[in-house]
Design a protein around this motif. Structure first.
Motif, mmCIF file in Angstrom:
data_model
loop_
_atom_site.group_PDB
_atom_site.id
_atom_site.type_symbol
_atom_site.label_atom_id
_atom_site.label_comp_id
_atom_site.label_asym_id
_atom_site.label_seq_id
_atom_site.Cartn_x
_atom_site.Cartn_y
_atom_site.Cartn_z
ATOM 1 N N HIS A 157 48.703 47.314 44.186
ATOM 2 C CA HIS A 157 48.726 46.319 43.109
ATOM 3 C C HIS A 157 49.832 45.294 43.334
ATOM 4 C CE1 HIS A 157 50.091 44.948 38.990
ATOM 5 N NE2 HIS A 157 48.848 44.514 39.042
ATOM 6 N N ARG A 158 51.004 45.744 43.766
ATOM 7 C CA ARG A 158 52.091 44.815 44.033
ATOM 8 C C ARG A 158 51.733 43.874 45.191
ATOM 9 N NH1 ARG A 158 56.935 45.409 41.879
ATOM 10 N NH2 ARG A 158 57.896 44.461 43.714
ATOM 11 N N TRP A 159 51.027 44.392 46.201
ATOM 12 C CA TRP A 159 50.589 43.560 47.321
ATOM 13 C C TRP A 159 49.591 42.505 46.833
ATOM 14 C CZ3 TRP A 159 46.279 41.879 49.756
ATOM 15 C CH2 TRP A 159 46.410 41.367 51.057
ATOM 16 N N VAL A 160 48.679 42.916 45.966
ATOM 17 C CA VAL A 160 47.675 41.992 45.427
ATOM 18 C C VAL A 160 48.353 40.893 44.611
ATOM 19 C CG1 VAL A 160 45.781 41.795 43.763
ATOM 20 C CG2 VAL A 160 45.753 43.611 45.481
ATOM 21 N N PRO B 137 46.731 36.852 43.971
ATOM 22 C CA PRO B 137 47.100 36.887 42.547
ATOM 23 C C PRO B 137 45.918 36.767 41.597
ATOM 24 C CG PRO B 137 47.785 34.824 43.600
ATOM 25 C CD PRO B 137 47.383 35.743 44.693
ATOM 26 N N GLU B 138 44.850 36.155 42.050
ATOM 27 C CA GLU B 138 43.675 36.017 41.183
ATOM 28 C C GLU B 138 43.028 37.370 40.883
ATOM 29 O OE1 GLU B 138 42.220 35.731 45.428
ATOM 30 O OE2 GLU B 138 43.935 35.010 44.259
ATOM 31 N N ARG B 139 43.321 38.400 41.672
ATOM 32 C CA ARG B 139 42.752 39.718 41.435
ATOM 33 C C ARG B 139 43.718 40.675 40.754
ATOM 34 N NH1 ARG B 139 38.600 41.673 41.905
ATOM 35 N NH2 ARG B 139 39.340 43.784 42.286
ATOM 36 N N ALA B 140 44.959 40.262 40.554
ATOM 37 C CA ALA B 140 46.009 41.178 40.112
ATOM 38 C C ALA B 140 45.705 41.824 38.763
ATOM 39 C CB ALA B 140 47.350 40.458 40.064
ATOM 40 N N ASP B 141 45.283 41.027 37.779
ATOM 41 C CA ASP B 141 45.039 41.588 36.445
ATOM 42 C C ASP B 141 43.896 42.601 36.473
ATOM 43 O OD1 ASP B 141 47.075 40.079 35.416
ATOM 44 O OD2 ASP B 141 45.773 38.516 34.582
ATOM 45 N N GLU B 142 42.851 42.262 37.218
ATOM 46 C CA GLU B 142 41.710 43.182 37.285
ATOM 47 C C GLU B 142 42.083 44.482 37.987
ATOM 48 O OE1 GLU B 142 37.197 42.698 37.073
ATOM 49 O OE2 GLU B 142 37.850 41.769 38.948
ATOM 50 N N VAL B 143 42.854 44.396 39.070
ATOM 51 C CA VAL B 143 43.283 45.604 39.776
ATOM 52 C C VAL B 143 44.123 46.481 38.858
ATOM 53 C CG1 VAL B 143 44.783 46.465 41.622
ATOM 54 C CG2 VAL B 143 43.118 44.656 42.098
ATOM 55 N N GLU B 144 45.030 45.869 38.111
ATOM 56 C CA GLU B 144 45.871 46.663 37.200
ATOM 57 C C GLU B 144 45.024 47.342 36.128
ATOM 58 O OE1 GLU B 144 50.011 46.359 34.633
ATOM 59 O OE2 GLU B 144 49.016 44.514 35.283
ATOM 60 N N ARG B 145 44.036 46.627 35.607
ATOM 61 C CA ARG B 145 43.177 47.216 34.567
ATOM 62 C C ARG B 145 42.360 48.383 35.139
ATOM 63 N NH1 ARG B 145 40.322 45.058 30.081
ATOM 64 N NH2 ARG B 145 40.125 46.818 28.634
ATOM 65 N N LEU B 146 41.865 48.226 36.346
ATOM 66 C CA LEU B 146 41.108 49.307 36.967
ATOM 67 C C LEU B 146 41.984 50.524 37.235
ATOM 68 C CD1 LEU B 146 38.912 47.193 39.404
ATOM 69 C CD2 LEU B 146 38.060 48.587 37.502
#
Length: 394
Positions: free
Chosen positions: A268-271, A276-285
């Motif tokens: 998540h930190r790498w994303v 950055p456009e995927r960061a929120d979705e990765v954190e939610r998943l």
């Protein structure tokens, strides 16, 4: 499990995971992000095994075992799983192919609408066996392969195991079964990863799952073989690169890791920094996934019917089937261990307790207990820095 490929490339989305939850069941590719708490069951059908792997959490042996659930008791248990809408049974061992009623149990699971997977060393798979696995409806076959011939054979305790395992893997592919490689990483095979991922690419194997060492069973004495902090960080970087490379080249192989949820935080930190456009979705998943699932989204049953929070657990049995029903054991509101595991944030100590991401991870309780005697202590092999997770350095 931390799905590097899915999280990095958008093959899993929040919308799809929420839709699956609304429908009451997650499709196979979204199961790791399911918010439904019905557990995946890892069922060690037998302690018998044709190999003697150095890290075996069950301490499997070639000797025959008297204490195994009977076929009748196993079938009744599967019927109960059907009533509970258990999503997946992973038949494991020992070597589950040594249990002669495997086919009957798999057919029973299919009749109950339960997906089945097989965890095997692959040595015993013939074309006929692969055909039977297919006809019984196995959704997935995970085959253990831990390096090239000399490394794999040494780790698995059997000369010639690599060639037999690779042939078994090819037989399952030929039979149309979804097949994956399971690779337990350690200092002796760390540098074998490029070779194995080249094999994944060449053989068009759809799944590569890297297991981190858990100090259980014969593996309790192998902590010295675990990777260093820097090696674990380098490993995560390498898997990120390979997942993106496979995606860009159109190679249909999923890369994921298990038994180290810090991988999800690192990814998540790498994303956040690179996509950055995927960061929120990765954190939610990762929130949906919830970190360590022991006693919540995963359960284990050993050959004799004892129930544990996960497959690496061998102390503090939750109960025993068929003396109690699985439902009674799993939903026992008075079970202190289950209650703690299902509210783990309140009990974590040390670095894990202070970590800002502990709801997404929680560390490995088995490694913590093996290393410092405290079930709720910090995971000794977390490779994230204090700055990265909001913990003050000593």
């Amino acid at each position: 499990m931390i799905g590097f490929s899915k999280l990095l490339t958008g093959k899993a989305t929040v919308a799809a995971a929420l839709h699956a939850a609304d429908c009451g069941a997650a499709p196979p590719h979204l199961l790791q992000f399911s918010t439904v708490a019905r557990p995946i069951v890892v069922w060690n059908l037998t302690r018998r095994c044709n190999l003697r792997c150095r890290h075996c959490y069950l301490e499997a042996t070639s000797a025959s075992q008297d204490q195994e659930l009977s076929t009748a008791d196993a079938i009744q248990l599967i019927r109960e799983f059907g009533e509970m809408k258990i999503p997946v049974i992973i038949f494991s061992g020992g070597e589950p192919l040594l249990r002669s009623d495997l086919w009957e149990l798999a057919e029973q699971a299919r009749s109950q609408g339960i997906r089945t997977a097989l965890s095997t060393n692959g040595v015993l798979i013939t074309p006929q066996t692969a055909g039977m696995l297919s006809s019984c409806g196995f959704a997935y076959v995970g085959v253990s392969l831990d390096g090239g011939p000399s490394v794999h054979d040494d780790f698995r305790g059997a000369p010639g195991a690599f060639e037999k395992t690779l042939q078994g893997l090819r037989y399952t592919q030929d039979a149309g079964l979804k097949t994956g490689i399971r690779f337990t990483v350690n200092k002796n095979n760390y540098r074998e990863l490029p070779r194995i991922l080249d094999l994944v690419k060449k053989e068009r194997i759809p799944r590569f799952c890297l297991y981190h060492l858990v100090y259980a069973g014969r593996g309790r004495d192998l902590s010295y073989l675990d990777l260093s902090v820097q090696e674990k960080r380098d490993l995560a970087d390498y898997l990120i690169r390979k997942a993106l490379e496979f995606h860009e080249e159109g190679i249909p192989a999923e890369i994921l890791t298990t038994d180290h949820h810090a991988d999800g935080i690192y990814l998540h930190r790498w994303v956040k920094e690179n996509l950055p456009e995927r960061a929120d979705e990765v954190e939610r998943l990762l929130e949906f996934h919830g970190g360590c699932s022991a006693g919540y989204k995963i359960a284990n049953i050993d050959p004799a019917g004892y129930v544990y929070p996960c497959q690496f657990w061998r102390s503090s049995s939750l109960g025993k089937v068929p003396e109690q029903s699985f439902r009674e054991i799993w939903y026992d509101e008075n079970n202190e261990l289950l209650n703690e595991l299902r509210h783990k944030q309140a009990h974590l100590k040390g670095k894990c307790g202070e970590c800002r991401y502990n709801s997404l991870c929680g560390g490995c309780r088995i490694r913590a207990k093996a290393s410092n005697g405290d079930l709720w202590g910090e995971d000794p092999v977390c490779y994230l820095t204090g700055e990265e997770i909001g913990v003050e350095q000593a």
